[in-house]
Design an enzyme around this catalytic site. Structure first.
Site, short mmCIF file in Angstrom:
data_model
loop_
_atom_site.label_atom_id
_atom_site.label_comp_id
_atom_site.label_asym_id
_atom_site.label_seq_id
_atom_site.Cartn_x
_atom_site.Cartn_y
_atom_site.Cartn_z
N CYS A 49 20.46 3.39 30.22
CA CYS A 49 20.82 3.84 31.57
C CYS A 49 19.61 4.14 32.46
CB CYS A 49 21.76 5.03 31.47
SG CYS A 49 22.75 5.19 32.96
N HIS B 20 26.34 4.64 26.94
CA HIS B 20 26.08 5.90 26.24
C HIS B 20 27.05 5.98 25.07
CE1 HIS B 20 23.79 7.34 29.64
NE2 HIS B 20 24.78 7.05 30.45
N1 GLN Z 1 20.36 8.57 37.47
C1 GLN Z 1 20.67 7.20 37.17
C2 GLN Z 1 21.91 6.72 37.90
O1 GLN Z 1 22.71 7.53 38.30
C3 GLN Z 1 20.84 7.03 35.69
C4 GLN Z 1 21.97 7.85 35.17
C5 GLN Z 1 22.06 7.83 33.69
O2 GLN Z 1 21.08 7.75 32.98
N2 GLN Z 1 23.26 7.98 33.24
O3 GLN Z 1 22.09 5.56 38.09
#
Ligand code: GLN
Length: 757
Positions: free
Chosen positions: A599, A702
């Protein structure tokens, strides 16, 4: 009374009657819901039923307990109270409580954080007590800043409400600093000396994005903090808990009112408080008083302190507060004790990592034999994403002797996998009676702890109440061990957790976990736990280097680099540090180093990524870019996702939650194609997720990714072992198969629910 209000009250009364007498159901929400439909301002119209005004309690953890205890304290002082005691904390719950109440003195209302903006402007409470903010249900709220913005908006809409906030929580103090409401701060004075957990929610200063310094930390992000750059620090406390004693069977502390400590920094309250005499420090007749309780847990110190402050502000004398605590007998499954088959059973709610870690601390105080069971659902009110199970330190329970562990709920399989990787062998259980029956053959008995998240709790509560009541109605002298399944095969403890093969003396496989203090959203660190476990179980030595922000590592010595996901602010700081390592990382990838990036960490691999309108330079390891979708960071892709990937024969399951939309350059291969009926992956249109390039795997999944996809874990490990072979001259060994039944069951459970269209 206006015609609308009249009609609203009439339909509410009718529905209450119908629910109670026809459907035999509690009427905690529905009457308020339809009354609000008829008259959207019903709360405002009824707010003055509480003649002395009301207090609203918000915060991630402890709302229901604090609200109930506060209401008890007022009642102990002889006040008539309106309260949504069952925890129905949306506007409908508040409206229902008001509709059902007669004339009263004080209103005490629990409010959901995001619903405060709806209820507070109508209720115009005298006080809003802000307990804490922890990551919780991120699939509903996105990132924690959104909750803060919403609470700031609610306070802005009720400028005369006094904010009573937890100064030890930088997320609450940041809210206090953004609003102009009168404010009162509370906190715990000294270090309670608790062992720290792995994941804390807020490590960075929200004002200037620097890593915060802590003189001490209680738990989560609560403690004595200071930003070395801009000076944002724990505010002075008007009310403090001092001399805290935490023991297995209870706790005690003193409440100290330091006159005007934070008021000096804040304008005085615009309106008179519920009881002017108690709130204006100058005439406080009880500036210091002791409190004690027969229940334990550091979080209860904060809860009781909040109760004490709220009650004192309302003019309740300390003796009445203590009486309320003494009589506190929660019947809602929160810290509720039962006795079943002569066995003491404790039922508690835990719905996020911080709450769970606190429950584990309670269990650890019990040094005897014990049974623990964790029940996890993923319904709307729980959050659909259970990645957070990997942010809990179940490892702390692993060393416990004579521990029987059970996993249950809709996500019982996920729970079982999590416990497995913490070194705890568990059985699946259907409910409380099942846990009691399966563990009853253990003659050593001991306490039973049932911990459940939001929607898993009521069924366990009902089951335990029924079992305990049935026993009370038909008392028996037969000792516990004999009542339970006498002919069952003796099974004194759970089967021992699988043991690793003998570890050889070859050079270790080196895993570098980069910036775990910044990139740690959604249990992503669990990927490292899974990789290390699966290496060790094969007798291969493994070394995990946690490289925190500000530390460095020589990547020439590493085989696998891991980058997790992170909220925007943390992601940006991590990306600055990674840019300093840009050449080393590029060489690492060129030389077949293995890189797993999730992510936020995945986005940084591209040429650039966009934070709002800001273009942030990326590492340029992959030809890809990431942008924010229209509508800003509120427009997120959040759901279960199942992929088909060339690195796994089985479907790859996971959960996505991101604002960024990633677009791969021409010829760049994704990690997989989306095969589920839900979820998106890289962006709104491509129906593919992540990237595969050399030994680089980037993905939005995730879960953590590897927990329910052991084939992906082993693909990465096989590549990492080759890298180790090239690096050290040690021959690359084949991976022996492991028993993946629990992982596969968890994978299959999700495929059944969200499988291909
Ligand atoms: N902050 C980033 C986004 O919102 C990554 C979020 C995350 O790692 N879940 O795209």
């Amino acid at each position: 009374m206006g015609a609308r209000l009249f009609c609203a009250r009439a339909v509410a009364a009718l529905s209450t009657w119908g629910l109670k007498h026809v459907f035999h159901r509690p009427a905690a929400n529905f009457p308020g819901k339809i009354a609000l439909y008829v008259d959207p301002r019903v709360i405002a119209h009824l707010a003055d039923k509480a003649a002395e005004g009301s207090i609203v309690v918000v915060g991630t953890n402890g709302k229901t307990t604090v609200t109930n205890l506060l209401a008890d304290a007022f009642e102990a002082a002889g006040k008539r109270v309106i309260c949504n005691r069952t925890g129905a904390n949306l506007d409908s719950g508040v409206a229902t409580a008001l509709l059902h109440a007669g004339a009263a003195d004080v209103g005490v209302f629990e409010s959901d954080e995001l619903w405060l903006a709806k209820t507070a402007p109508q209720l115009k409470p005298r006080y809003i007590i802000l307990l804490n903010l922890f990551r919780d249900q991120l699939d509903r709220v996105g990132e924690i800043d959104r909750i803060q913005d919403s609470i700031v908006g609610a306070l802005g809409a009720t400028p005369s409400s006094t904010l009573v906030f937890n100064a030890d929580d930088p997320l609450c103090a940041a809210i206090a600093a953004r609003v102009s409401n009168p404010a009162i701060a509370f906190g715990v004075e000294g270090d309670m000396g608790l062992t720290q957990n792995t994941v804390a929610d807020a490590q960075m200063c929200q004002r200037c994005s620097t890593m915060m310094d802590y003189a001490f930390r209680q738990y989560g992000q609560l403690g004595e903090y200071r930003c070395p750059t801009c000076g944002f620090a724990r505010p002075a406390r008007d009310w403090s808990a001092t001399g805290v004693r935490l023991e297995a069977e209870g706790l005690s502390f003193s409440v100290e009112h330091v006159e005007g400590a934070a008021e000096q920094a804040q304008p005085a309250a615009a309106e008179a408080p519920v009881s002017a005499s108690a709130a204006s420090g100058a005439s406080d007749p009880a500036p210091s008083f002791p409190l004690h309780a027969s229940f334990s847990g550091a979080y209860m110190v904060y809860n009781l302190l909040a109760v004490a402050v709220g009650a004192r502000l309302g003019g309740v004398d300390p003796a009445a507060i203590q009486r309320a605590i003494d009589a506190f007998d929660p019947r809602n499954g929160r810290l509720q004790r039962f006795s079943v088959q002569g066995r003491p059973v404790l039922l508690n709610l835990a719905k996020n990592p911080t709450g769970f870690n606190q429950n584990i601390k309670i269990i650890l105080q019990d040094k005897g034999p014990k049974t623990v069971a964790f029940f996890i659902n993923d319904k709307e009110a729980d959050g659909h994403d259970v990645s957070w199970l990997w942010d809990i330190d179940f490892e702390e329970l692993a060393g416990q002797k004579e521990l029987r562990a059970f996993a249950g709920g809709i996500r019982g399989n996920d729970m079982q996998v999590r416990l497995k990787y913490a070194g705890i062998q568990s059985e699946l259980a259907q409910g409380a009676a099942d846990v009691l029956a399966k563990s009853a053959v253990d003659e050593r008995g001991g306490h039973v702890y049932l911990i459940a998240n939001y929607t898993a709790l009521p069924a366990l509560h009902a089951e335990l109440t029924r079992l305990a009541d049935a026993e009370a109605a038909a008392p028996t002298d037969v000792p516990a061990a004999e009542t339970a399944a006498p002919d069952a095969a003796p099974a004194p403890t759970s089967a021992p957790a699988p043991q690793p093969a003998a570890i050889s003396d070859e050079p270790p496989l080196v895993i570098a976990h980069l910036f775990p203090d910044l990139l740690n959203l959604y249990g992503d660190g669990g990927n490292v736990t899974v990789l290390a476990y699966r290496t060790r179980m094969r007798g291969i030595p493994v070394e995990v280097r946690r490289v925190k922000h500000g530390q460095s590592i020589n990547l020439a010595d590493a085989d696998l680099v891991f980058l997790g996901g992170g909220p925007d602010r943390e992601q940006r700081l991590a990306s600055e540090a990674l840019l300093h390592m840009k050449d080393d990382l590029a060489r690492f990838v060129e030389e077949n180093g293995v890189l797993l990036a999730i992510c936020g960490g995945y986005q940084i691999l591209g040429r650039e990524w966009l934070l709002g309108d800001d273009v942030v330079e990326g590492l340029g390891i992959i030809d890809m870019t990431t942008q924010r979708a229209e509508g800003g960071s509120g427009n997120r892709l959040i759901d279960n996702v199942i992929l088909r990937s060339p690195v796994a024969a089985r479907p790859v399951v996971g959960y996505e939650n991101h604002a960024g939309r990633t677009h791969l350059g021409a010829g760049v291969s994704p990690f997989g194609t989306v095969a589920s009926s839900t979820g998106h992956g890289n962006n709104d249109t491509d129906k593919s997720d992540g990237v595969l390039h050399r030994n680089v795997l980037g993905t939005y999944l995730h879960g953590p990714l590897l927990a329910k996809n052991p084939e992906v874990a082993d693909w990465l490990l096989a590549c990492a072992l080759e890298r180790r072979a090239a690096r050290t001259g040690q021959s690359a060994c084949a991976l022996t198969p492991l028993d993946d039944a629990a992982e596969e069951a968890a994978n299959e459970a999700l495929c059944r629910r969200f499988g291909a269209k």
